[in-house]
Write a protein that holds these residues in place. Structure first.
Motif, PDB file in Angstrom:
ATOM      1  N   ASP A  38       0.824  -1.201   0.000  1.00 40.71           N
ATOM      2  CA  ASP A  38       0.000   0.000   0.000  1.00 40.71           C
ATOM      3  C   ASP A  38       0.863   1.257   0.000  1.00 40.71           C
ATOM      4  OD1 ASP A  38      -2.425  -1.403   0.122  1.00 40.71           O
ATOM      5  OD2 ASP A  38      -2.231  -1.636   2.296  1.00 40.71           O
ATOM      6  N   PRO A  39       0.301   2.375  -0.462  1.00 39.83           N
ATOM      7  CA  PRO A  39       1.015   3.650  -0.324  1.00 39.83           C
ATOM      8  C   PRO A  39       1.252   3.985   1.138  1.00 39.83           C
ATOM      9  CG  PRO A  39      -0.809   3.840  -1.885  1.00 39.83           C
ATOM     10  CD  PRO A  39      -0.960   2.510  -1.200  1.00 39.83           C
ATOM     11  N   ALA A  40       2.176   4.892   1.377  1.00 35.45           N
ATOM     12  CA  ALA A  40       2.454   5.337   2.734  1.00 35.45           C
ATOM     13  C   ALA A  40       1.219   6.012   3.327  1.00 35.45           C
ATOM     14  CB  ALA A  40       3.640   6.298   2.735  1.00 35.45           C
ATOM     15  N   SER A  41       1.123   5.962   4.635  1.00 36.43           N
ATOM     16  CA  SER A  41       0.015   6.600   5.328  1.00 36.43           C
ATOM     17  C   SER A  41       0.507   7.886   5.993  1.00 36.43           C
ATOM     18  CB  SER A  41      -0.570   5.643   6.382  1.00 36.43           C
ATOM     19  OG  SER A  41       0.424   5.311   7.347  1.00 36.43           O
ATOM     20  N   GLY A  42      -0.339   8.484   6.796  1.00 39.64           N
ATOM     21  CA  GLY A  42       0.063   9.689   7.516  1.00 39.64           C
ATOM     22  C   GLY A  42      -0.182  10.953   6.721  1.00 39.64           C
ATOM     23  N   VAL A  81       4.168   8.560  -3.639  1.00 41.31           N
ATOM     24  CA  VAL A  81       3.234   8.332  -2.531  1.00 41.31           C
ATOM     25  C   VAL A  81       3.736   7.280  -1.552  1.00 41.31           C
ATOM     26  CG1 VAL A  81       1.259   9.108  -3.862  1.00 41.31           C
ATOM     27  CG2 VAL A  81       1.849   6.682  -3.876  1.00 41.31           C
ATOM     28  N   GLY A  82       4.983   6.881  -1.691  1.00 39.98           N
ATOM     29  CA  GLY A  82       5.635   6.102  -0.647  1.00 39.98           C
ATOM     30  C   GLY A  82       5.296   4.637  -0.549  1.00 39.98           C
ATOM     31  N   VAL A  83       4.929   3.983  -1.663  1.00 41.79           N
ATOM     32  CA  VAL A  83       4.724   2.537  -1.614  1.00 41.79           C
ATOM     33  C   VAL A  83       6.028   1.878  -1.176  1.00 41.79           C
ATOM     34  CG1 VAL A  83       4.255   0.474  -2.993  1.00 41.79           C
ATOM     35  CG2 VAL A  83       2.904   2.547  -3.347  1.00 41.79           C
ATOM     36  N   GLY A  84       5.958   1.054  -0.146  1.00 45.75           N
ATOM     37  CA  GLY A  84       7.147   0.427   0.422  1.00 45.75           C
ATOM     38  C   GLY A  84       7.585   1.031   1.728  1.00 45.75           C
ATOM     39  N   ALA A  85       6.990   2.159   2.116  1.00 44.43           N
ATOM     40  CA  ALA A  85       7.311   2.818   3.384  1.00 44.43           C
ATOM     41  C   ALA A  85       6.040   2.937   4.216  1.00 44.43           C
ATOM     42  CB  ALA A  85       7.909   4.200   3.134  1.00 44.43           C
ATOM     43  N   ARG A  90       8.486   9.345   6.386  1.00 41.96           N
ATOM     44  CA  ARG A  90       9.619   8.412   6.323  1.00 41.96           C
ATOM     45  C   ARG A  90       9.718   7.783   4.949  1.00 41.96           C
ATOM     46  NH1 ARG A  90      11.957  10.899   9.535  1.00 41.96           N
ATOM     47  NH2 ARG A  90      13.534   9.278   9.791  1.00 41.96           N
ATOM     48  N   ALA A  91       9.274   8.525   3.933  1.00 46.71           N
ATOM     49  CA  ALA A  91       9.396   8.108   2.535  1.00 46.71           C
ATOM     50  C   ALA A  91      10.093   9.234   1.783  1.00 46.71           C
ATOM     51  CB  ALA A  91       8.017   7.781   1.963  1.00 46.71           C
ATOM     52  N   LEU A  92       9.939   9.285   0.479  1.00 47.75           N
ATOM     53  CA  LEU A  92      10.698  10.251  -0.314  1.00 47.75           C
ATOM     54  C   LEU A  92      10.440  11.703   0.098  1.00 47.75           C
ATOM     55  CD1 LEU A  92      12.724  10.658  -2.609  1.00 47.75           C
ATOM     56  CD2 LEU A  92      10.789  10.739  -4.195  1.00 47.75           C
ATOM     57  N   ALA A 109       9.303  22.946   4.293  1.00 44.62           N
ATOM     58  CA  ALA A 109       7.919  22.479   4.305  1.00 44.62           C
ATOM     59  C   ALA A 109       7.707  21.612   3.069  1.00 44.62           C
ATOM     60  CB  ALA A 109       6.953  23.657   4.289  1.00 44.62           C
ATOM     61  N   TRP A 110       7.143  20.421   3.260  1.00 46.33           N
ATOM     62  CA  TRP A 110       6.967  19.510   2.142  1.00 46.33           C
ATOM     63  C   TRP A 110       5.496  19.112   1.995  1.00 46.33           C
ATOM     64  CZ3 TRP A 110       4.782  14.858   3.386  1.00 46.33           C
ATOM     65  CH2 TRP A 110       4.920  14.412   4.723  1.00 46.33           C
ATOM     66  N   SER A 111       5.129  18.776   0.771  1.00 44.80           N
ATOM     67  CA  SER A 111       3.804  18.232   0.492  1.00 44.80           C
ATOM     68  C   SER A 111       3.926  17.269  -0.670  1.00 44.80           C
ATOM     69  CB  SER A 111       2.797  19.349   0.170  1.00 44.80           C
ATOM     70  OG  SER A 111       3.218  20.089  -0.956  1.00 44.80           O
ATOM     71  N   VAL A 112       2.978  16.366  -0.766  1.00 45.51           N
ATOM     72  CA  VAL A 112       3.044  15.345  -1.811  1.00 45.51           C
ATOM     73  C   VAL A 112       1.684  15.199  -2.470  1.00 45.51           C
ATOM     74  CG1 VAL A 112       2.614  13.513  -0.107  1.00 45.51           C
ATOM     75  CG2 VAL A 112       3.607  12.932  -2.331  1.00 45.51           C
TER      76      VAL A 112
END
Length: 279
Positions: A38-42, A81-85, A90-92, A109-112
């Motif tokens: 699944d993609p990363a959560s949070g 979207v951080g699949v694998g994390a 704690r992803a890209l 400041a980051w956003s995805v």
């Protein structure tokens, strides 16, 4: 979640016709055996404080003067979207923000914005809709290509798609610098057996050359992925296809080095100043 390999899209040129039965079987087995992650959560946005600030990472709430903050936007497919994390921080996006904060000495400041399974065309559409929500940015990083590879997008159409994506990002984010991540070293993916790995890897290298040319023509910067990363199995997630958390951190450090630290630290004092900070 999208499958990491589409059996129906095994390369089918005449040169590969003798290998077609093998490629079909290997593709089928890869689909069956590859875990679906699944993609990363949070939170999909956060703030990394300037070195020595003392604040932790996570979703931004308040925070320092926006004029002092370097603004990072990550757009793209499953790696965006951080699949694998476990989570985006704690992803890209989160790791890249940490690497930039350390190099620039500023809060980041980051956003995805992304979609698992997105092609370059889908990413352009997502980015076009999200630009107004993100607001001004100093740096936009796009990760695309693996799904276009799997779907056997023609090289001619791939070049047009990358050019369109760069134009959307340049138009939507004003003076922000735009980095387009290079294609991963598919010929070293643990999830793919040979000769399937070799065939897809050769195609990925051709796409990467086109990406570099299209990015340069559009005023963006192509950042090739370090092939050495693929030699360390710990940098892959359980599916042998996506990066692990450690893989995202290593990749983020590599992307951050695409910024000229001295120029960025001296020039990036307001919106869009990172444009001149990219090599």
């Amino acid at each position: 979640m999208k499958r990491p390999f589409d059996l129906a899209r095994v390369p089918g040129s005449l040169a590969l016709l003798p290998l077609a039965p093998v490629l079909v079987v290997q593709g089928w087995r890869t689909v069956r055996r590859t875990p679906r992650l699944d993609p990363a959560s949070g939170a999909e946005h956060g703030l990394v404080p300037a070195p020595g600030d003392g604040r932790g990472t996570g979703a931004a709430a308040g925070g320092p003067d926006p004029g002092a903050v370097f603004r990072l936007v990550v757009v793209g497919e499953s790696t965006a979207v951080g699949v694998g994390a476990a989570e985006h921080a704690r992803a890209l996006p989160g790791f890249l923000a940490e690497a930039l904060a350390a190099r620039l000495g500023r809060a980041v400041a980051w956003s995805v914005t992304g979609q698992n399974g997105a092609t370059a065309r889908v990413t352009a559409r997502l980015a076009r809709g999200a630009a107004g929500e993100h607001g001004p940015a100093d740096l936009v990083v796009a990760t695309v290509g693996i799904n276009d590879l799997i779907r056997r997008r023609s090289l001619r159409h791939w070049a047009a798609d990358v050019a369109d994506l760069v134009a959307v990002l340049r138009g939507g984010y004003g003076d922000a610098a735009v980095l387009v991540a290079g294609m991963p070293p598919v010929h070293r993916f643990p999830a793919l057996p040979r000769p399937l790995r070799t065939v897809l890897g050769a195609r990925a290298r051709s796409m990467d050359r086109i990406t570099r040319e299209a990015a340069r023509a559009g005023g963006a910067v192509h950042v090739p992925m370090d092939e050495a990363m693929a030699r360390d199995r710990r940098l892959f997630a359980a599916d042998g296809f996506h990066p692990s958390a450690d893989g995202y951190r290593t990749w983020a450090d590599d992307l951050a080095r695409a910024l000229d630290t001295d120029a960025a630290a001296g020039a990036a004092t307001g919106a869009g100043a990172a444009k001149g900070a990219v090599r």
